[in-house]
Design a protein around this motif. Sequence first.
Motif, PDB file in Angstrom:
ATOM      1  N   LYS A 164       1.414  -3.571  -7.159  1.00  0.00           N
ATOM      2  CA  LYS A 164       0.558  -3.773  -5.999  1.00  0.00           C
ATOM      3  C   LYS A 164       0.959  -4.999  -5.197  1.00  0.00           C
ATOM      4  CE  LYS A 164      -3.842  -3.709  -7.084  1.00  0.00           C
ATOM      5  NZ  LYS A 164      -5.063  -3.644  -7.914  1.00  0.00           N
TER       6      LYS A 164
ATOM      7  N   ALA B  57       1.929  -6.883   8.426  1.00  0.00           N
ATOM      8  CA  ALA B  57       0.769  -7.690   8.780  1.00  0.00           C
ATOM      9  C   ALA B  57       0.825  -8.972   7.961  1.00  0.00           C
ATOM     10  CB  ALA B  57      -0.512  -6.929   8.486  1.00  0.00           C
TER      11      ALA B  57
ATOM     12  N   GLN C 147      -6.997   5.393   4.688  1.00  0.00           N
ATOM     13  CA  GLN C 147      -6.933   4.595   5.910  1.00  0.00           C
ATOM     14  C   GLN C 147      -7.893   5.212   6.925  1.00  0.00           C
ATOM     15  OE1 GLN C 147      -2.886   4.612   7.396  1.00  0.00           O
ATOM     16  NE2 GLN C 147      -2.069   3.565   5.586  1.00  0.00           N
TER      17      GLN C 147
ATOM     18  N   ASP D  94      -8.845   1.198  -1.270  1.00  0.00           N
ATOM     19  CA  ASP D  94      -8.196   1.601  -2.516  1.00  0.00           C
ATOM     20  C   ASP D  94      -9.288   1.938  -3.523  1.00  0.00           C
ATOM     21  OD1 ASP D  94      -6.863   1.877  -4.901  1.00  0.00           O
ATOM     22  OD2 ASP D  94      -5.440   0.263  -4.476  1.00  0.00           O
TER      23      ASP D  94
ATOM     24  N   GLU E 277      -5.690   6.035  -2.180  1.00  0.00           N
ATOM     25  CA  GLU E 277      -5.879   5.152  -1.033  1.00  0.00           C
ATOM     26  C   GLU E 277      -6.236   5.907   0.234  1.00  0.00           C
ATOM     27  OE1 GLU E 277      -2.370   2.871  -0.232  1.00  0.00           O
ATOM     28  OE2 GLU E 277      -2.134   2.341  -2.330  1.00  0.00           O
TER      29      GLU E 277
ATOM     30  N   ASN F  85      -1.666 -11.898   6.665  1.00  0.00           N
ATOM     31  CA  ASN F  85      -3.102 -12.075   6.490  1.00  0.00           C
ATOM     32  C   ASN F  85      -3.788 -10.849   7.095  1.00  0.00           C
ATOM     33  OD1 ASN F  85      -2.429 -14.433   5.143  1.00  0.00           O
ATOM     34  ND2 ASN F  85      -2.352 -15.555   7.064  1.00  0.00           N
ATOM     35  N   ALA F  86      -4.546 -10.921   8.172  1.00  0.00           N
ATOM     36  CA  ALA F  86      -5.186  -9.695   8.658  1.00  0.00           C
ATOM     37  C   ALA F  86      -4.635  -9.227   9.993  1.00  0.00           C
ATOM     38  CB  ALA F  86      -6.694  -9.889   8.752  1.00  0.00           C
ATOM     39  N   GLU F  87      -3.481  -9.795  10.420  1.00  0.00           N
ATOM     40  CA  GLU F  87      -2.980  -9.466  11.758  1.00  0.00           C
ATOM     41  C   GLU F  87      -1.587  -8.849  11.675  1.00  0.00           C
ATOM     42  OE1 GLU F  87      -4.540 -10.027  14.698  1.00  0.00           O
ATOM     43  OE2 GLU F  87      -6.277 -11.061  13.830  1.00  0.00           O
ATOM     44  N   TYR F  88      -1.368  -7.795  12.454  1.00  0.00           N
ATOM     45  CA  TYR F  88      -0.002  -7.290  12.596  1.00  0.00           C
ATOM     46  C   TYR F  88       0.801  -8.294  13.410  1.00  0.00           C
ATOM     47  CZ  TYR F  88      -0.945  -2.788  10.551  1.00  0.00           C
ATOM     48  OH  TYR F  88      -1.226  -1.799   9.667  1.00  0.00           O
TER      49      TYR F  88
ATOM     50  N   ARG G 209      -9.816  -3.630   2.796  1.00  0.00           N
ATOM     51  CA  ARG G 209      -9.123  -4.644   3.578  1.00  0.00           C
ATOM     52  C   ARG G 209      -9.125  -4.178   5.030  1.00  0.00           C
ATOM     53  NH1 ARG G 209      -4.726  -8.473   2.618  1.00  0.00           N
ATOM     54  NH2 ARG G 209      -5.140  -8.321   0.407  1.00  0.00           N
ATOM     55  N   PHE G 210      -9.369  -5.088   5.939  1.00  0.00           N
ATOM     56  CA  PHE G 210      -9.323  -4.738   7.361  1.00  0.00           C
ATOM     57  C   PHE G 210      -8.143  -5.444   8.007  1.00  0.00           C
ATOM     58  CE2 PHE G 210     -13.769  -4.264   6.257  1.00  0.00           C
ATOM     59  CZ  PHE G 210     -14.096  -3.068   6.877  1.00  0.00           C
ATOM     60  N   LEU G 211      -7.424  -4.734   8.837  1.00  0.00           N
ATOM     61  CA  LEU G 211      -6.342  -5.351   9.595  1.00  0.00           C
ATOM     62  C   LEU G 211      -6.613  -5.135  11.076  1.00  0.00           C
ATOM     63  CD1 LEU G 211      -3.289  -4.154   7.534  1.00  0.00           C
ATOM     64  CD2 LEU G 211      -4.252  -6.429   7.568  1.00  0.00           C
ATOM     65  N   ASN G 212      -6.354  -6.173  11.857  1.00  0.00           N
ATOM     66  CA  ASN G 212      -6.574  -6.040  13.305  1.00  0.00           C
ATOM     67  C   ASN G 212      -5.374  -5.365  13.953  1.00  0.00           C
ATOM     68  OD1 ASN G 212      -9.096  -7.321  13.256  1.00  0.00           O
ATOM     69  ND2 ASN G 212      -8.059  -9.305  13.102  1.00  0.00           N
TER      70      ASN G 212
ATOM     71  N   LEU H 107      -8.004  -1.463  11.345  1.00  0.00           N
ATOM     72  CA  LEU H 107      -7.638  -0.447  10.364  1.00  0.00           C
ATOM     73  C   LEU H 107      -8.336  -0.789   9.061  1.00  0.00           C
ATOM     74  CD1 LEU H 107      -5.716   1.956   9.510  1.00  0.00           C
ATOM     75  CD2 LEU H 107      -4.159   0.183   8.690  1.00  0.00           C
TER      76      LEU H 107
ATOM     77  N   LEU I 274      -8.381  -0.243   5.161  1.00  0.00           N
ATOM     78  CA  LEU I 274      -7.615   0.248   4.025  1.00  0.00           C
ATOM     79  C   LEU I 274      -8.555   0.248   2.825  1.00  0.00           C
ATOM     80  CD1 LEU I 274      -4.489  -1.968   4.554  1.00  0.00           C
ATOM     81  CD2 LEU I 274      -4.509   0.508   4.719  1.00  0.00           C
TER      82      LEU I 274
ATOM     83  N   ILE J 158       2.120  -1.757   4.938  1.00  0.00           N
ATOM     84  CA  ILE J 158       1.314  -0.535   5.028  1.00  0.00           C
ATOM     85  C   ILE J 158       2.114   0.589   5.652  1.00  0.00           C
ATOM     86  CG2 ILE J 158      -0.889   0.443   5.805  1.00  0.00           C
ATOM     87  CD1 ILE J 158      -1.425  -2.681   6.424  1.00  0.00           C
TER      88      ILE J 158
ATOM     89  N   ASP K 182      -9.048   0.414  -7.520  1.00  0.00           N
ATOM     90  CA  ASP K 182      -9.627  -0.880  -7.912  1.00  0.00           C
ATOM     91  C   ASP K 182     -10.784  -1.278  -6.992  1.00  0.00           C
ATOM     92  OD1 ASP K 182      -8.160  -1.427  -5.687  1.00  0.00           O
ATOM     93  OD2 ASP K 182      -6.727  -2.768  -6.660  1.00  0.00           O
TER      94      ASP K 182
ATOM     95  N   GLY L  65      -8.116   9.322  10.095  1.00  0.00           N
ATOM     96  CA  GLY L  65      -8.273   9.136   8.659  1.00  0.00           C
ATOM     97  C   GLY L  65      -7.043   9.707   7.975  1.00  0.00           C
TER      98      GLY L  65
ATOM     99  N   LYS M 138       4.083   0.638  -2.761  1.00  0.00           N
ATOM    100  CA  LYS M 138       3.780   0.262  -4.153  1.00  0.00           C
ATOM    101  C   LYS M 138       4.863   0.786  -5.101  1.00  0.00           C
ATOM    102  CE  LYS M 138      -1.288   0.133  -4.417  1.00  0.00           C
ATOM    103  NZ  LYS M 138      -2.456   0.960  -4.735  1.00  0.00           N
TER     104      LYS M 138
ATOM    105  N   PHE N 197       0.851  -1.190   0.000  1.00  0.00           N
ATOM    106  CA  PHE N 197       0.000   0.000   0.000  1.00  0.00           C
ATOM    107  C   PHE N 197       0.884   1.236   0.000  1.00  0.00           C
ATOM    108  CE2 PHE N 197      -2.986  -3.158   1.261  1.00  0.00           C
ATOM    109  CZ  PHE N 197      -4.201  -2.691   0.771  1.00  0.00           C
TER     110      PHE N 197
ATOM    111  N   VAL O 100       0.482   6.995   5.870  1.00  0.00           N
ATOM    112  CA  VAL O 100       0.266   8.054   4.886  1.00  0.00           C
ATOM    113  C   VAL O 100      -0.184   9.275   5.669  1.00  0.00           C
ATOM    114  CG1 VAL O 100      -0.275   6.453   3.038  1.00  0.00           C
ATOM    115  CG2 VAL O 100      -2.133   7.424   4.348  1.00  0.00           C
TER     116      VAL O 100
END
Lengths: 80, 383
Positions: free
Chosen positions: A18, A53, B159, B232, B157, A55-58, B239-242, B228, B230, A74, B235, B151, A12, A8, A77
């Motif tokens: 990507k 991270a 967040q 985009d 993109e 999959n979905a975990e840090y 996406r969700f991150l814990n 979190l 994310l 990630i 496209d 935010g 990128k 991200f 930003v």
Amino acid sequence: MNIEIIAFGIAKDIIQGKSVAMNLALGATVSDVKKDLIRDYPDFQSLASLKLAVNAEYVSDDYILNENDEVVLIPPVSGG
Amino acid sequence: MELNREELIRYNRQIILPNFGTEGQEKLKSARVLIIGAGGLGAPNLQYLTAAGIGTIGVIDFDDVSLTNLQRQVLFATNEVGQNKAQTAKTKLELLNPESAFTVYEEQITSENALKIIDDYDLVIDGSDNLPTRYLVNDACVLLGKPLLYGAIFRYEGQVSVFNLLQEDGSRGPNYRDLFPTPPPPEMVPSCSEGGVFGALAGIVGAMQASEAIKVIAGLGDTLSGRLLLFDSLDFTTRFLNIRCNPDNPVSGDAPTITKLIDYEAFCEGPAIPSTEAAYASISVTGLKRRMEEGPSPFVLDVREDYEYAISNIGGTNIPLGQIESRLQEIPHDRELIVHCKSGVRSKKAIDILKKQGYLNLLNLEGGILAWQQEIDSELKVY
């Protein structure tokens, strides 16, 4: 084993896309992924302190990866 | 706080929502929300929160409306270019909803004023546009125990998350430092002016923050606390991150080392890299001052972001670090080049780029504009 790196933000630009596939030895850790990224993309050095991270975990740098894991980069930003 | 007859009509479409009711509306009316930055994210937050009936809204922004803002900051109009954003926002929003009260802060949020300003509010929206302010606002919210609606946007993109939210067990949810413990170097965090930003994305992400803020205040649904998002827009993927609370978090962990606000600009610039120090020929600020007075005058190149240049500058030519390679024609080959940034880190990166492009006569200004402020001109505004 194969893993996929998903980028991200500015990451990128560094991996020039990507996502990128990476082949790692069994038992490789997140730290190994970072080393390989720095080898393949020297600019990644600036982001080496980033928490990745899986999959979905840090996870921490000693996390052991499994086949087909998705590693997500990630960077912060700042825009608003 | 009781609702008057007109408010019952004005807010009817949300009062009749399942689980919202007059009770939810009364909570919004009692709420005090501070919005940091009246820009791409701040503007939609201001519009939706005002429309929804937040009783007291604070807005802090030192900057003026510029023509480049209007592509995404739809609160502002062309004839308002040059006017202060926070004040202009207030004027517009009072027309939208006279039931809300507004407090305007025409200043920059800093380590000196942040705690005092934020303490007056129940909830904070981060619509800032730079990393030092994001860490500052995060730490202030953690120290004061305020929920923070996060935010951020870059190119296509976005967040979004909710930080420091009070949990049922009395603890606080994760915060910005659990997500990004260490800031990367500034050139890895381009601003909207450097990287560009998709206009409607600002509206989407800002409206998501506003929606989460209203949920937090009214006690509705499940928020993004601990997650979190994310997004985009290019496209259309989400996406969700814990995010988990890190026990080593310096402001909220088991043994906090940050118990008061710090110098966030220095924190985000990071330490200078000592191993490469010798490779950069340099000049001190007193040396530059003398050179400017005695001539022949050098070409002073300021590689900070344009918003930094707008705050204060020493009269150099402003080409942000990320734009150097595309603006080489503006940099002369036949003059001595003195390159500076805020403290002397980005200027070295700029010198690396210029060396590669064949520039020879390059000097790094030691200590950047901060040293200039300390040693030459104490009236210069620091940030």
